[in-house]
Motif scaffolding. Structure first.
Motif, mmCIF file in Angstrom:
data_model
loop_
_atom_site.group_PDB
_atom_site.id
_atom_site.type_symbol
_atom_site.label_atom_id
_atom_site.label_comp_id
_atom_site.label_asym_id
_atom_site.label_seq_id
_atom_site.Cartn_x
_atom_site.Cartn_y
_atom_site.Cartn_z
ATOM 1 N N ASP A 20 0.812 -1.220 0.000
ATOM 2 C CA ASP A 20 0.000 0.000 0.000
ATOM 3 C C ASP A 20 0.847 1.273 0.000
ATOM 4 O OD1 ASP A 20 -2.416 -1.486 0.065
ATOM 5 O OD2 ASP A 20 -2.150 -1.790 2.220
ATOM 6 N N ALA A 21 2.122 1.140 -0.291
ATOM 7 C CA ALA A 21 3.003 2.313 -0.310
ATOM 8 C C ALA A 21 2.763 3.120 -1.588
ATOM 9 C CB ALA A 21 4.458 1.867 -0.225
ATOM 10 N N ASP A 22 3.367 4.273 -1.632
ATOM 11 C CA ASP A 22 3.250 5.173 -2.775
ATOM 12 C C ASP A 22 4.085 4.638 -3.938
ATOM 13 O OD1 ASP A 22 3.216 7.246 -4.593
ATOM 14 O OD2 ASP A 22 4.091 8.725 -3.225
ATOM 15 N N PRO A 23 3.452 4.308 -5.067
ATOM 16 C CA PRO A 23 4.195 3.778 -6.216
ATOM 17 C C PRO A 23 5.232 4.743 -6.794
ATOM 18 C CG PRO A 23 1.841 3.414 -6.501
ATOM 19 C CD PRO A 23 2.013 4.295 -5.299
ATOM 20 N N THR A 24 5.111 6.019 -6.467
ATOM 21 C CA THR A 24 6.109 6.970 -6.970
ATOM 22 C C THR A 24 7.376 6.970 -6.132
ATOM 23 O OG1 THR A 24 5.220 8.856 -5.726
ATOM 24 C CG2 THR A 24 4.326 8.469 -7.944
ATOM 25 N N SER A 25 7.311 6.352 -4.947
ATOM 26 C CA SER A 25 8.484 6.351 -4.079
ATOM 27 C C SER A 25 8.987 4.946 -3.749
ATOM 28 C CB SER A 25 8.183 7.094 -2.778
ATOM 29 O OG SER A 25 7.168 6.418 -2.052
ATOM 30 N N SER A 26 8.333 3.915 -4.275
ATOM 31 C CA SER A 26 8.720 2.542 -3.962
ATOM 32 C C SER A 26 8.597 1.664 -5.207
ATOM 33 C CB SER A 26 7.813 1.980 -2.855
ATOM 34 O OG SER A 26 7.945 0.579 -2.754
ATOM 35 N N TYR A 27 9.711 1.056 -5.601
ATOM 36 C CA TYR A 27 9.687 0.133 -6.741
ATOM 37 C C TYR A 27 8.726 -1.020 -6.465
ATOM 38 C CZ TYR A 27 11.172 -3.444 -10.053
ATOM 39 O OH TYR A 27 11.186 -4.420 -11.024
ATOM 40 N N THR A 28 8.744 -1.526 -5.243
ATOM 41 C CA THR A 28 7.859 -2.632 -4.878
ATOM 42 C C THR A 28 6.398 -2.221 -5.027
ATOM 43 O OG1 THR A 28 9.528 -3.446 -3.325
ATOM 44 C CG2 THR A 28 7.291 -4.277 -3.043
ATOM 45 N N ALA A 29 6.048 -1.061 -4.519
ATOM 46 C CA ALA A 29 4.669 -0.568 -4.650
ATOM 47 C C ALA A 29 4.309 -0.372 -6.120
ATOM 48 C CB ALA A 29 4.506 0.736 -3.880
ATOM 49 N N ARG A 30 5.266 0.071 -6.922
ATOM 50 C CA ARG A 30 5.025 0.247 -8.354
ATOM 51 C C ARG A 30 4.693 -1.093 -9.019
ATOM 52 N NH1 ARG A 30 9.835 2.999 -10.773
ATOM 53 N NH2 ARG A 30 9.312 4.382 -9.066
ATOM 54 N N LEU A 31 5.409 -2.150 -8.613
ATOM 55 C CA LEU A 31 5.101 -3.487 -9.152
ATOM 56 C C LEU A 31 3.678 -3.898 -8.800
ATOM 57 C CD1 LEU A 31 8.327 -5.600 -8.511
ATOM 58 C CD2 LEU A 31 7.348 -4.977 -10.722
ATOM 59 N N TYR A 32 3.301 -3.720 -7.529
ATOM 60 C CA TYR A 32 1.936 -4.068 -7.124
ATOM 61 C C TYR A 32 0.914 -3.265 -7.917
ATOM 62 C CZ TYR A 32 3.679 -6.608 -3.028
ATOM 63 O OH TYR A 32 4.307 -7.495 -2.191
ATOM 64 N N ALA A 33 1.186 -1.987 -8.133
ATOM 65 C CA ALA A 33 0.248 -1.127 -8.860
ATOM 66 C C ALA A 33 0.075 -1.583 -10.304
ATOM 67 C CB ALA A 33 0.724 0.326 -8.814
#
Length: 109
Positions: A20-33
């Motif tokens: 649930d992190a911010d996809p603009t600040s986390s590669y992992t969150a970007r993958l989930y998004a």
């Protein structure tokens, strides 16, 4: 220096927390998004890169690509709701079985 296998548990906890992190600040969150298909694609890419490193007998790349594959597998597990303990249990259940015997016991082949 000795490293423990519990690093996989810590890695899994970290990637699961970043769902649930911010996809603009986390590669992992970007993958989930980007969704499951992108996560699966990354696992496949890392697996191929690891295989190529092995064919090239490039030890440093084997180590690096193995770490990348573990990371992306943890993201995939978290995305799928699979805990590392479930993977460990499957490995324990297979311990001592020959690969041929284990494969013959599967009903999904």
């Amino acid at each position: 220096m000795t490293y423990k296998a519990d690093i996989l548990d810590r890695l899994f906890e970290t990637v699961a927390e970043r769902k649930d992190a911010d996809p603009t600040s986390s590669y992992t969150a970007r993958l989930y998004a980007k969704g499951t298909a992108k996560i699966a694609q990354k696992v496949g890419e890392e697996g191929v890169e690891l295989a190529l490193a092995a064919v090239q007998k490039n030890r440093d790349e084997i180590i690096s690509e193995s770490a990348d594959l573990f990371y992306h597998m943890c993201v995939l597990w978290a995305d799928a709701g699979v805990a590392p303990s479930e993977i460990y249990a499957k490995l324990v259940a297979r311990e001592g079985l020959s690969g041929l015997d284990e494969k013959a016991m599967r009903t999904d082949d």
